[in-house]
Design a protein around this motif. Structure first.
Motif, PDB file in Angstrom:
ATOM      1  N   UNK A 502     105.571  38.284   3.601  1.00  0.00           N
ATOM      2  CA  UNK A 502     104.907  37.468   4.610  1.00  0.00           C
ATOM      3  C   UNK A 502     103.526  38.046   4.927  1.00  0.00           C
ATOM      4  N   UNK A 503     103.479  39.355   5.084  1.00  0.00           N
ATOM      5  CA  UNK A 503     102.213  40.051   5.343  1.00  0.00           C
ATOM      6  C   UNK A 503     101.231  39.816   4.199  1.00  0.00           C
ATOM      7  N   UNK A 504     101.698  39.949   2.977  1.00  0.00           N
ATOM      8  CA  UNK A 504     100.840  39.790   1.797  1.00  0.00           C
ATOM      9  C   UNK A 504     100.308  38.359   1.714  1.00  0.00           C
ATOM     10  N   UNK A 505     101.197  37.386   1.932  1.00  0.00           N
ATOM     11  CA  UNK A 505     100.790  35.988   1.862  1.00  0.00           C
ATOM     12  C   UNK A 505      99.759  35.625   2.916  1.00  0.00           C
ATOM     13  N   UNK A 506      99.888  36.181   4.113  1.00  0.00           N
ATOM     14  CA  UNK A 506      98.935  35.898   5.187  1.00  0.00           C
ATOM     15  C   UNK A 506      97.540  36.380   4.803  1.00  0.00           C
ATOM     16  N   UNK A 507      97.464  37.564   4.217  1.00  0.00           N
ATOM     17  CA  UNK A 507      96.158  38.095   3.829  1.00  0.00           C
ATOM     18  C   UNK A 507      95.580  37.373   2.623  1.00  0.00           C
ATOM     19  N   UNK A 508      96.426  36.970   1.699  1.00  0.00           N
ATOM     20  CA  UNK A 508      95.942  36.217   0.542  1.00  0.00           C
ATOM     21  C   UNK A 508      95.345  34.887   0.992  1.00  0.00           C
ATOM     22  N   UNK A 509      96.012  34.204   1.905  1.00  0.00           N
ATOM     23  CA  UNK A 509      95.493  32.921   2.397  1.00  0.00           C
ATOM     24  C   UNK A 509      94.222  33.123   3.207  1.00  0.00           C
ATOM     25  N   UNK A 547     103.008  46.438   5.871  1.00  0.00           N
ATOM     26  CA  UNK A 547     103.494  46.461   7.248  1.00  0.00           C
ATOM     27  C   UNK A 547     103.817  47.885   7.677  1.00  0.00           C
ATOM     28  N   UNK A 548     104.086  48.071   8.975  1.00  0.00           N
ATOM     29  CA  UNK A 548     104.369  49.416   9.486  1.00  0.00           C
ATOM     30  C   UNK A 548     105.641  50.006   8.898  1.00  0.00           C
ATOM     31  N   UNK A 549     106.601  49.152   8.533  1.00  0.00           N
ATOM     32  CA  UNK A 549     107.855  49.649   7.976  1.00  0.00           C
ATOM     33  C   UNK A 549     107.813  49.811   6.460  1.00  0.00           C
ATOM     34  N   UNK A 550     106.797  49.261   5.823  1.00  0.00           N
ATOM     35  CA  UNK A 550     106.702  49.345   4.368  1.00  0.00           C
ATOM     36  C   UNK A 550     106.166  50.721   3.948  1.00  0.00           C
ATOM     37  N   UNK A 551     106.630  51.191   2.800  1.00  0.00           N
ATOM     38  CA  UNK A 551     106.136  52.428   2.195  1.00  0.00           C
ATOM     39  C   UNK A 551     105.854  52.123   0.732  1.00  0.00           C
TER      40      UNK A 551
END
Length: 591
Positions: A502-509, A547-551
């Motif tokens: 979701x984070x990736x898609x928001x930035x791509x758009x 995201x904050x939880x992603x590594x």
């Protein structure tokens, strides 16, 4: 704050954007509408001090502007806007009241509150900065570079050049990345702006200013007279300055970005103050250098191999008065202009103790109103990281200065790329008609300052740097670069179940890209991204954050065919129940 032509002073409304000790989310739209409200109140003939008409105007504008913006419909965006709106109303209603703040009240507010304020607005706003009638440069890739970490821009620019040449890249979250030529399978490794063009020995020599000064002096490259002192030798440093004569410079023996540097120190008292400032800086425990202050403009000359590819003259942070706005106003809006520059956006003029010290020397404060055309210096060294301005002038530089710069760089073994700092009286004159002094060699890639000057013709430093690196490794590059890219992203790490897609898609758009992102396995996300090279490559860098939880452990970017999708899609991950239904359907079809 606001001014009217028939009013002598301004007034202030404050909006606290903190709730329960935490910052409120501040959408850009809330800020923009707040500014529109103030401008509208000042220029729509709303009577001064008339609370009823002011409220009616604000309500009408809120309906026509704010209510149409999605980010302001729900808390906390709505709450942030409402606080700004109330501050505008408060300021306007008090504008002509009998108990309106005086100029002294405004001054006290600025002196005590300003260091705690991230941003504010005035109406009318100051004129945008100009130099010799020319506005500051505007760069198309600024929106894509702005979200990147400050120290990562150098590496991103080099990686972008590699991707545009059709290479693949593997990027790691520590700033390192390796690009691969898909034809020869040769690889080039980078770390931030470090590359194979500069050896470890060269990096070590350049990072220690005293070693550099002695090496250059040995081959008759002009350098300033100076000595190194420990923090325990403060009295000896003052005595040395007395002996060589003022003005002098105090700077860390090994430092970056102008931290702890104080130039043009005129006497013993100013030196004592400068040493105190140095000890309070983040490098205050390190050895420091006292050297003569050499007259001249400050230049950053970029040398690749035996060629000067760019030269930026830097001036100390400053603002220009207009007879109406305070020093604080001028700083705020100068910083807004810097935000439009990819290299300077993360290097604002900061309201530091050293800035206040500089204002004090000029008899000014944040609330002072400089006369029209008056230049107010805000720093005593021409460092871009301290808010300085930049002007690209390589085409005007005399050949003898370029030869001296190349000689200085070639004195350091293994230094194939360098950002050389020189003090020059006039870059159009030969070296034998003036004093030209080398003050520092920077082995770390000095790309951004020349690629993104505030004024002058930008130089394609990243492109030339990468081409030289490839040539040194005998990699043959294509004749042309691609303006558009389609890359497959292979993203590994803790990237599932943490909102990464979701984070990736928001930035791509947000970047206007097309393609898709999907989960490929429990520890792997796959994406195909297509669009302008500036945007696609920047997203590749951002993909290592998440995201904050992603590594994220690595992001591999490989050229692929464009899937020709109309928009960017976040593909859903099949659930266990959905998979069971699909298996059931397939089994039933068999029987």
């Amino acid at each position: 704050m606001g001014h009217r032509a028939d009013q002598e002073i301004s007034t202030v409304g404050q909006a606290e954007l903190i709730d329960g000790g935490e910052d409120l989310l501040m959408p850009a739209a809330a800020w923009e509408v707040g500014e529109k409200l103030l401008k509208g109140l000042l220029f729509k003939d709303v009577p001064l001090g008339d609370a009823g008409q002011a409220q009616a105007f604000i309500d009408a504008m809120t309906l026509s502007e704010a209510s149409e913006i999605a980010e302001l419909q729900e808390s906390p965006g709505r709450e942030a806007f409402e606080r700004i709106r109330d501050a505008v109303k408060e300021a306007f209603v008090m504008f002509s009241a009998h108990d309106a703040p005086s100029r002294d009240d405004l001054g006290r507010m600025l002196e005590t509150k300003l260091p705690q304020v991230n941003r504010y607005f005035v109406a009318p706003e100051p004129t945008a900065p100009h130099f010799q009638g020319e506005p500051a440069n505007v760069f198309e890739d600024a929106p894509f570079i702005e979200p990147l970490p400050k120290d990562g821009t150098k590496g991103h620019l080099l990686e972008r050049e590699a991707l545009r040449y059709g290479m693949a890249s593997t990027r790691y979250p520590n700033g390192a990345f390796v690009v691969t030529d898909l034809n020869s399978q040769k690889q080039l490794g980078f770390k931030w702006g470090r590359s194979p063009l500069a050896s470890g020995v060269a990096l070590s020599i350049c990072s220690y200013k005293e070693a550099t000064r002695r090496l250059l002096k040995r081959i008759d490259v002009p350098v300033p007279h100076g000595r190194v002192f420990s923090t325990a030798d403060r009295d000896l440093a003052v005595q040395y300055a007395d002996r060589i004569g003022y003005p002098v410079v105090c700077k860390p023996v090994a430092g970056l970005r102008g931290i702890g540097v104080v130039a043009n120190i005129q006497n013993r008292e100013e030196l004592e103050d400068a040493l105190t400032l140095y000890q309070q800086s983040q490098l205050g425990d390190d050895d420091f250098v006292i050297e003569e202050h050499v007259p001249g403009e400050d230049y950053r000359i970029v040398v690749i191999g035996d060629e000067v590819v760019a030269s930026v003259v830097r001036s100390a942070a400053s603002v220009t008065g207009d007879g109406m706005h305070t020093v604080a106003d001028l700083i705020e809006y100068k910083n807004r202009a810097r935000q439009e520059n990819p290299h300077l956006s993360s290097r604002p003029i900061t309201l530091s103790e050293s800035l206040q010290y500089q204002l004090k020397l000029a008899g000014l404060t944040f609330s002072s109103i400089p006369e029209a055309g008056q230049t107010v210096l805000l720093a005593n060294s021409a460092n871009l990281s301290q808010g300085g301005d930049s002007f690209e002038i390589a085409d005007e530089m005399h050949p003898s200065i370029k030869e001296l710069a190349v000689k200085a760089v070639q004195a350091v073994p293994g230094l194939g790329f360098c950002g050389l700092d020189m003090l020059i009286e006039d870059h159009r004159k030969p070296v034998w008609e003036q004093r030209c002094t080398v003050i520092e060699l920077n082995a770390h890639a000095a790309i951004g300052s020349a690629q993104y000057p505030m004024w002058g013709t930008p130089a394609p430093v990243a492109k030339k740097f990468f081409e030289a690196t490839a040539a040194a490794s005998e990699i043959t590059l294509p004749e042309h670069q691609s303006k558009r890219l389609t890359l497959r992203f292979d993203i590994r790490g803790r990237v599932t179940g943490v909102g990464y897609r979701k984070w990736f898609g928001k930035r791509a758009r947000r970047f206007g890209l097309t393609g898709y992102v999907k989960n490929a396995s429990r520890k792997r996300v796959e994406a195909v991204v297509s669009g302008p090279a500036d945007a696609v490559s920047a997203l590749g860098y951002l993909a290592t954050t998440g995201t904050t939880k992603a590594v994220i452990t690595s992001v591999v970017m490989t050229p692929v065919e464009d899937p020709l999708m109309e928009q960017f899609q976040v593909m859903k991950t099949p659930t266990l129940r959905g998979l069971l239904r699909r298996v059931k359907r397939q089994v039933s079809q068999l029987f």
